[in-house]
Design an enzyme around this catalytic site. Structure first.
Site, mmCIF file in Angstrom:
data_model
loop_
_atom_site.group_PDB
_atom_site.id
_atom_site.type_symbol
_atom_site.label_atom_id
_atom_site.label_comp_id
_atom_site.label_asym_id
_atom_site.label_seq_id
_atom_site.Cartn_x
_atom_site.Cartn_y
_atom_site.Cartn_z
ATOM 1 N N GLY A 84 44.273 50.738 40.048
ATOM 2 C CA GLY A 84 43.365 50.378 41.133
ATOM 3 C C GLY A 84 43.750 48.993 41.661
ATOM 4 C CB SER A 216 41.699 54.534 45.740
ATOM 5 O OG SER A 216 42.128 55.417 46.750
ATOM 6 C CG HIS A 292 36.356 50.113 33.812
ATOM 7 N ND1 HIS A 292 36.291 49.444 35.006
ATOM 8 C CD2 HIS A 292 37.492 50.868 33.892
ATOM 9 C CE1 HIS A 292 37.326 49.762 35.764
ATOM 10 N NE2 HIS A 292 38.081 50.636 35.097
HETATM 11 P P1 NDP Z 1 45.773 58.080 43.724
HETATM 12 O O1 NDP Z 1 46.160 57.148 44.804
HETATM 13 O O2 NDP Z 1 46.794 59.036 43.206
HETATM 14 O O3 NDP Z 1 44.498 58.920 44.155
HETATM 15 C C1 NDP Z 1 43.493 58.381 44.951
HETATM 16 C C2 NDP Z 1 42.852 59.513 45.689
HETATM 17 O O4 NDP Z 1 41.774 58.965 46.468
HETATM 18 C C3 NDP Z 1 43.793 60.215 46.666
HETATM 19 O O5 NDP Z 1 43.811 61.584 46.376
HETATM 20 C C4 NDP Z 1 43.148 59.977 48.017
HETATM 21 O O6 NDP Z 1 43.184 61.120 48.819
HETATM 22 C C5 NDP Z 1 41.702 59.732 47.626
HETATM 23 N N1 NDP Z 1 40.984 59.112 48.722
HETATM 24 C C6 NDP Z 1 41.300 57.995 49.417
HETATM 25 N N2 NDP Z 1 40.413 57.808 50.402
HETATM 26 C C7 NDP Z 1 39.538 58.832 50.321
HETATM 27 C C8 NDP Z 1 38.400 59.198 51.063
HETATM 28 N N3 NDP Z 1 37.991 58.468 52.106
HETATM 29 N N4 NDP Z 1 37.709 60.312 50.696
HETATM 30 C C9 NDP Z 1 38.119 61.048 49.637
HETATM 31 N N5 NDP Z 1 39.210 60.746 48.900
HETATM 32 C C10 NDP Z 1 39.904 59.656 49.249
HETATM 33 O O7 NDP Z 1 45.226 57.157 42.547
HETATM 34 P P2 NDP Z 1 44.966 57.533 41.017
HETATM 35 O O8 NDP Z 1 44.556 58.956 40.925
HETATM 36 O O9 NDP Z 1 46.095 57.080 40.200
HETATM 37 O O10 NDP Z 1 43.706 56.570 40.704
HETATM 38 C C11 NDP Z 1 42.512 56.741 41.406
HETATM 39 C C12 NDP Z 1 41.533 55.646 41.090
HETATM 40 O O11 NDP Z 1 41.006 55.807 39.792
HETATM 41 C C13 NDP Z 1 42.089 54.225 41.082
HETATM 42 O O12 NDP Z 1 42.168 53.702 42.384
HETATM 43 C C14 NDP Z 1 41.104 53.495 40.226
HETATM 44 O O13 NDP Z 1 40.085 52.955 41.038
HETATM 45 C C15 NDP Z 1 40.508 54.566 39.333
HETATM 46 N N6 NDP Z 1 40.875 54.416 37.934
HETATM 47 C C16 NDP Z 1 39.884 54.237 37.012
HETATM 48 C C17 NDP Z 1 40.182 54.156 35.686
HETATM 49 C C18 NDP Z 1 39.115 53.957 34.666
HETATM 50 O O14 NDP Z 1 39.372 53.315 33.664
HETATM 51 N N7 NDP Z 1 37.925 54.496 34.861
HETATM 52 C C19 NDP Z 1 41.566 54.235 35.187
HETATM 53 C C20 NDP Z 1 42.530 54.423 36.244
HETATM 54 C C21 NDP Z 1 42.175 54.509 37.561
HETATM 55 P P3 NDP Z 1 44.217 61.210 50.039
HETATM 56 O O15 NDP Z 1 45.553 61.158 49.427
HETATM 57 O O16 NDP Z 1 43.874 62.476 50.699
HETATM 58 O O17 NDP Z 1 43.930 60.012 50.872
HETATM 59 C C1 DGY Z 2 42.786 50.958 36.606
HETATM 60 O O1 DGY Z 2 43.942 50.928 36.133
HETATM 61 O O2 DGY Z 2 42.556 50.869 37.808
HETATM 62 C C2 DGY Z 2 41.657 51.155 35.648
HETATM 63 O O3 DGY Z 2 40.431 50.944 36.202
HETATM 64 C C3 DGY Z 2 41.828 50.524 34.321
HETATM 65 O O4 DGY Z 2 42.904 51.095 33.677
#
Ligand code: NDP
Ligand code: DGY
Length: 327
Positions: A84, A216, A292
């Site tokens: 993120g 995200s 988290h």
């Molecule tokens: P990706 O970039 O692969 O995925 C993000 C997704 O968000 C994409 O599919 C994108 O869709 C979607 N998105 C963006 N804008 C919108 C919108 N307006 N409406 C709906 N969907 C939308 O990232 P990751 O999968 O690797 O990670 C996602 C998030 O998970 C990170 O940004 C972070 O915030 C969170 N995270 C949390 C963790 C935790 O510890 N809880 C650990 C790791 C990550 P599209 O491509 O169609 O735009």
């Molecule tokens: C991330 O990587 O964005 C998570 O929130 C923590 O791993």
């Protein structure tokens, strides 16, 4: 490298030793570390970053124009120990020509696994059950006591079928999920693998038994899950968020949970973090809150640390980064 040629690097927290070893071994960094498990205070961040060529930061560090100005013109690279990047003022960073490293992919499995664990814990009321065993509430086997909701024959809706969203869907399908809906900015070819149906957000929210947020945090997704959103969910549906807390309007979520508008919620992320212990959401039995811990597997955190260090070094030397965020 002579002492004068060493590049100043500020590390905003104690990080897993895998990354520190790489930085030390590179022999090009004059390392300054906020040597604590707690976040660096803002004043120390501003002081520590002054004159730095590289900044290794965490998701809890807000890197905005003030920090970039405090760093000054030497700053070439920011490497964050996270996938993120909503804590980074991307426009300001881009304007200054600073490169950014982050940690996609290496934490996908860990985060997807935790999301499934949280979904099952919430739907099957595991924390409540554990508590009842401890407090003597378990009197006998009762037909309707601690009943919840199952995945078999259910409809799951994933908001944001990115790396983690797809990994969640892959894991949930074998539980007997009947329909897998997803929404985002555009349909994804990789959704075929999970028989994913691309639908508008409204359809997803109305038809899903489990709504899973894995998008995200952006200006478009900030506060996306609000009163209107929850009012469209079924009364028997479960809401899960492992993305960022700010995607949810927590007042509206509290209202939806306490009024019976939705069945339950599981959150790995909140606003703020930590959530104050007197927060209303924590008074609800049908809200499971985790601190988290999506990527919190020893191995994963070690790999994240390595990747963050390697991204930083590549940024310092002007070479290709293992994982560069395209600004
Ligand atoms: P990706 O970039 O692969 O995925 C993000 C997704 O968000 C994409 O599919 C994108 O869709 C979607 N998105 C963006 N804008 C919108 C919108 N307006 N409406 C709906 N969907 C939308 O990232 P990751 O999968 O690797 O990670 C996602 C998030 O998970 C990170 O940004 C972070 O915030 C969170 N995270 C949390 C963790 C935790 O510890 N809880 C650990 C790791 C990550 P599209 O491509 O169609 O735009
Ligand atoms: C991330 O990587 O964005 C998570 O929130 C923590 O791993």
């Amino acid at each position: 490298m002579s002492a004068q040629q060493m590049l100043k690097v500020f590390v905003t927290r104690r990080i897993p030793q895998e990354g520190m070893k790489i930085l030390k071994k590179a022999g090009m960094c004059n390392l300054s570390v906020w040597d604590s498990d707690e976040p660096v205070p803002r004043a120390e961040l501003l002081k520590g970053v002054a004159g730095a060529h590289g900044l290794l930061c965490l998701l809890s560090d807000k890197i905005d124009a003030e920090v970039l100005n405090a760093a000054g013109p030497n700053l070439k690279v920011i490497s964050t120990l996270s996938v993120g990047f909503d804590h980074l003022a991307v426009d300001e960073i881009k304007k200054r020509g600073i490169r950014v490293g982050y940690t996609p992919d290496v934490l996908t499995d860990a985060t997807a696994e935790l999301t499934v664990a949280l979904l099952l814990a919430t739907a099957r009321r595991l924390p409540e059950g554990v508590e009842e065993v401890k407090n003597g509430g378990w009197s006998t086997w009762k037909p309707l006591w601690l009943c919840g909701y199952g995945l078999s024959d259910s409809t799951v809706g994933v908001i944001g079928l990115g790396r983690i969203g797809l990994a969640i869907a892959r894991r949930l399908k074998p539980f007997g999920v009947k329909r897998l809906l997803y929404t985002g900015r555009q349909p994804k070819p990789q959704a075929q693998e999970v028989d994913g149906e691309y639908v508008p957000l409204d359809t997803l929210v109305r038809e899903s038994d489990f709504v899973v947020v894995s998008c995200s945090l952006t200006p478009d997704t900030q506060g996306l899950c609000d009163k209107t959103f929850f009012s469209k969910m079924k009364k028997t549906s479960i809401f899960i968020n492992t993305s960022r807390g700010a995607v949810v309007n927590q007042k509206d979520l509290f209202e939806a949970l306490s009024s019976g508008q939705i069945a339950a919620a599981g959150l790995d992320v909140t606003t703020p973090e930590p959530l104050p212990t007197n927060h209303p959401l924590l008074t609800l039995k049908n809200c499971v809150v985790l601190p988290h811990i999506g990527s919190a597997i020893y191995f994963t955190r070690g790999v994240m640390s390595e990747l963050t260090a390697n991204n930083l070094l590549a940024g310092l030397t002007g070479s290709e980064m293992p994982s560069e965020l395209k600004l």
